[in-house]
Design a protein around this motif. Sequence first.
Motif, mmCIF file in Angstrom:
data_model
loop_
_atom_site.group_PDB
_atom_site.id
_atom_site.type_symbol
_atom_site.label_atom_id
_atom_site.label_comp_id
_atom_site.label_asym_id
_atom_site.label_seq_id
_atom_site.Cartn_x
_atom_site.Cartn_y
_atom_site.Cartn_z
ATOM 1 N N TYR A 1 1.452 -0.895 -0.342
ATOM 2 C CA TYR A 1 -0.225 0.204 -0.451
ATOM 3 C C TYR A 1 1.082 1.343 0.010
ATOM 4 O O TYR A 1 0.331 2.477 -0.570
ATOM 5 C CB TYR A 1 -1.026 -0.157 0.780
ATOM 6 N N LYS A 2 1.297 0.959 1.160
ATOM 7 C CA LYS A 2 2.856 2.569 1.177
ATOM 8 C C LYS A 2 3.832 2.667 -0.359
ATOM 9 O O LYS A 2 3.657 3.973 -0.424
ATOM 10 C CB LYS A 2 3.823 2.312 2.282
ATOM 11 N N GLN A 3 3.769 1.562 -1.147
ATOM 12 C CA GLN A 3 4.586 1.744 -2.110
ATOM 13 C C GLN A 3 3.805 2.167 -3.534
ATOM 14 O O GLN A 3 4.487 3.020 -4.742
ATOM 15 C CB GLN A 3 5.274 0.066 -3.221
ATOM 16 N N ALA B 1 -8.774 6.812 1.182
ATOM 17 C CA ALA B 1 -8.821 5.370 0.003
ATOM 18 C C ALA B 1 -8.354 4.574 1.386
ATOM 19 O O ALA B 1 -9.149 4.174 2.257
ATOM 20 C CB ALA B 1 -9.244 5.322 -0.618
ATOM 21 N N VAL B 2 -7.602 4.799 2.096
ATOM 22 C CA VAL B 2 -7.098 3.452 2.214
ATOM 23 C C VAL B 2 -6.969 3.783 3.976
ATOM 24 O O VAL B 2 -7.328 2.606 4.619
ATOM 25 C CB VAL B 2 -5.365 3.065 2.238
ATOM 26 N N PHE C 1 1.597 -3.145 7.303
ATOM 27 C CA PHE C 1 0.377 -2.479 7.107
ATOM 28 C C PHE C 1 -0.787 -3.281 6.836
ATOM 29 O O PHE C 1 -0.395 -3.620 5.380
ATOM 30 C CB PHE C 1 0.760 -0.457 6.763
ATOM 31 N N ARG C 2 -1.217 -4.260 7.280
ATOM 32 C CA ARG C 2 -2.498 -4.598 6.614
ATOM 33 C C ARG C 2 -4.002 -3.870 7.011
ATOM 34 O O ARG C 2 -4.505 -4.610 8.134
ATOM 35 C CB ARG C 2 -2.148 -6.258 6.515
ATOM 36 N N GLY D 1 -7.013 -8.611 2.750
ATOM 37 C CA GLY D 1 -6.282 -8.699 4.109
ATOM 38 C C GLY D 1 -4.420 -9.138 4.276
ATOM 39 O O GLY D 1 -3.925 -9.030 5.115
ATOM 40 N N SER D 2 -3.838 -9.018 2.665
ATOM 41 C CA SER D 2 -3.383 -8.857 2.404
ATOM 42 C C SER D 2 -1.857 -7.119 2.044
ATOM 43 O O SER D 2 -2.644 -6.727 2.765
ATOM 44 C CB SER D 2 -2.188 -9.871 1.472
ATOM 45 N N GLU D 3 -1.004 -7.815 2.449
ATOM 46 C CA GLU D 3 0.234 -6.549 2.419
ATOM 47 C C GLU D 3 -0.172 -5.463 0.932
ATOM 48 O O GLU D 3 0.631 -3.885 0.902
ATOM 49 C CB GLU D 3 1.831 -6.777 2.436
#
Lengths: 149, 367, 199
Positions: free
Chosen positions: B57-59, B82-83, B293-294, B319-321
Motif C-alpha cells: 500500500y505504501k509503495q 481511501a486507504v 501494514f495490512r 487482508g494482505s500487504e
Amino acid sequence: MTLALAGSEAAARLDKSLAAGIAGLNPDSLLVKSEFLFDIAAFLKDEPGLNFNYLVHITAIDYCDYFELVYHLVSLKHNHSLVIKTRCTDRKTPTIPSVVSLWRGAELQEREIFDLMGINFEGHPNMKRIFLWEGFQGHPLRKDFTDGS
Amino acid sequence: MALKTELFVINLGPLHPSTHGVFRMLATMDGEVIVELEPVFGYLHRGIEKLAENRTYKQNIPFTDRMDYIASMSNELSYVMAVEKLAGIQVPERAEYLRVIMAELQRIASHLIAVGSLANDLGAFQTPFLYMFRERERILDLFDMVCGQRLLYNYMRFGGVSHDIPDEFLPALKKLLKHFPGFIAEYDQLLADNEILLARTKGIGVLPKKLAISSSASGPVLRASGVKWDIRKADPYSVYDRFDFDIPTGSAGDCYDRYRVRIAEMYQSIRILNQAIEQLPSGNVLNKVPLRFRPPVGEAFAHIEAPKGELGFYIVSDGSEKPYRFHVRSSILINLTALRDMIIGWKLADAIVTFGSIDICLGEVDR
Amino acid sequence: MEVGKGHVYSGAELDIHEGKMIEELKERSRDIIPDPDSWLTDELRQNILLTTVDAALNWARRTAIWPVISFPACCAFEFMGAAASRFDISRFGMEIVRASPRQADLMITAGTLTWKMAPQIKRLYDQMAEPKWVIAMGACGISGGVFKGSYSVVPGYNHIVPVDVYVPGCPPRPEALLYGIQMLREKIKRRKSFVEEKK
Ligand code: SF4
C-alpha cells in the motif's frame, strides 16, 4: 454530506417485477442479477424519489471464480448515493448489459473494462480496445494474466 | 453547377503541440467543419492499476503521484483517504489542515497551467504560459520546502503527512498569498476582455447541462455548465466543512465559462488558504501505522474534488500487504466522454480550443 | 677552456659577421612587405576568422540545439520548467522547441515510453536530419523507471533510439537537465567530422 443508501433501503423501493432481480443485500451495496441490471438501473435513474442521474464510476474486479462489477451512483438532486453490484461467472465470454444508453459517462469506462478485464458489454456503441493496441494478447487486469515476454 | 466535395480525415497527434501530451484525434472533415471525431487513447498507458497490485500500500503512493502529474498532492490525498477509510485510521488535526493547504496550493498551480495552456492554444504563443510558469514556480518552491521535490511529492502518508512544515514555510506562504490576488487580477485583466479570447471561446464547444450530467463530467467542466456540484461542499472530506467559500459556476458551458470558473476558483482557494493558516492547530502530524501494514478485508471508495474534477480511488483489500484491486476513477478520462459532442460541427481550430479548455493530463487519462 | 686564453674567434670576427647580417637584411628589406590580406576587399577584411572546420561546425551545432517535441509524460513539466523564465533554456539557444522533426537536432525524451507510442518515436527520430542527438531524461527514459516490468512500458529509450546522454532523476530537476545539456555540448565539441574515429 452525501447520504450513502444501504442496499436494503434501495431494494425496498424497487418495483415488484424488479424485486426478482435482487441477488443479495449488503449494508453498503445492492447485489443484482446481471439479466436485471439494465432494468434496475433504469428504474433507479428515473424513480422520482431516487433519481440517480449521475454515474460516478464503474469498475470490475476479478475474484477468480467470478467477475464483480461495481456501479457507483449519485443523485445530484437528493445528494445520496448507492452502490450496485453484479456478478458474471463465465470466464470465456463474460457479457453484461451496457448502461451507456442511461448514462453516457459509462462509455469510456466500459471500453476500459473491456480492454483490461475482457468483459463484453452488450449494447455498447463502440466496443473495442481503448488503451492497448489491437493484437495485444490477454487482458492485463485479470488475475491469471501473464506477460508474454 | 454543384461543386463535388469529399470528406477527408485529419490526424492530430499523438505528438502534437496542442494535445497536451500524447493524445490522438481523428477528425473527419467536410471542408472546414468537423463532422466526426474519434479520440484515440492509450499512448501513455503504463499499467499503473496492474503494477499497484504487486506493490504494498505504501509503495503505491508514488504511483498516484505519477497519474495526474500536474496535481500530485491531490492524487495522494485521494489515495490515502481511501486507504484510511478502509483501515479506519485516524488523522491528526494538524495533518488535516496541512493536507488542505497542500491540496489548495496544488489547485492554484494546476489551474495556472490550465489557463496558460488554453491561451497557448489560442495562439498567444508562450507569453501567457511564461507568466503562469513564473507564478507556478513560487508554489513549487513551497512544495520543495516541505518535501524536497518540485513535481512528484510523495508527501502524504496513511495517518497524516510525512513530516511537519519547516519554520520558514508559513511566512513564505503568507507572503505569497498577499501578492497572489494581484497576479490573478493581472492575468484576468490581460485575458478576460481580450477581443481574440472572447471571439475564440464565447459560445464555442458548448456542453449543455443535461449532457454534462449524463456524461458524468466533473470539476470545472461540470460547474461551467451550470451545475453547482463540488465534492468539497456536497460530501465534505478532511476539514473542508470548517471553511467558508463559494462554488463558482458558469451558465453557458462554453470554453469561456470554463476559463472563468478556473479563474474564480483560484480566488476561492486563496480564501480557503487564508482561513486554514489562521486555524492551523499545533500538534503531531503523523499517527503511527504498523510497518507491515495490512488493512482488513473489504473495500473502500474515497473521492475528492481534484483540480480537474472528481478523483476517486476504489481499493479492494484481501487482508494482505498488497491491494487486491486498485481502481482509479479518473476525472479527466470521464470528462473526455463528451468531447465528441462538444467538437462536432465546429472548425478544426475550435476543436483545439475546446480540447484545451477541458484541461487534461494524459497521465491520468491513460494511467 | 681557460679564461682569458685563446679565443675561438678573433676580436673582430663576430662583429663582422653581425655587420654582414645587418647589411644583408637591409638589402633585402628595401621593398615594403605587402599586407597578406591585401587581396581582400575592405568589406571582407573585417569578417574573416581562421579556424579548423571541425571547430567551426561543432561551434555552430552546439550553440543552437533545437529540441523536437517529444514529451509524453511527467518529465515534460520539468522540461517546461527548464524552458520557462526561471531556468531559461534560451541562454543556450534552445528555446525554440520545434513541432517538426525536420527542423530539430535534439530529442529530449521526457517521459515514459509505451509500446503503443514507440513506433511514433522511432519515426520521429528517423525524420530528424543528421546530425542528431538524444537525451534520455528521467528514470523512465533510462530504464522504464518505476514502471519497469509493466506489460506496456518500453524499458528505456535505448531499445528504440540511440541515446547520447542520460539524465537520471524522477523527474530530474531543471538544473540536472541543464547539466545534461552541458554534457551534450561537450560531446558535440569533441566530435570529428572528417576523421574516422578510433573504435
Ligand atoms: S522518470 Fe519519473 S517523472 Fe519522468 S516520466 Fe518517468 S515517472 Fe514521470
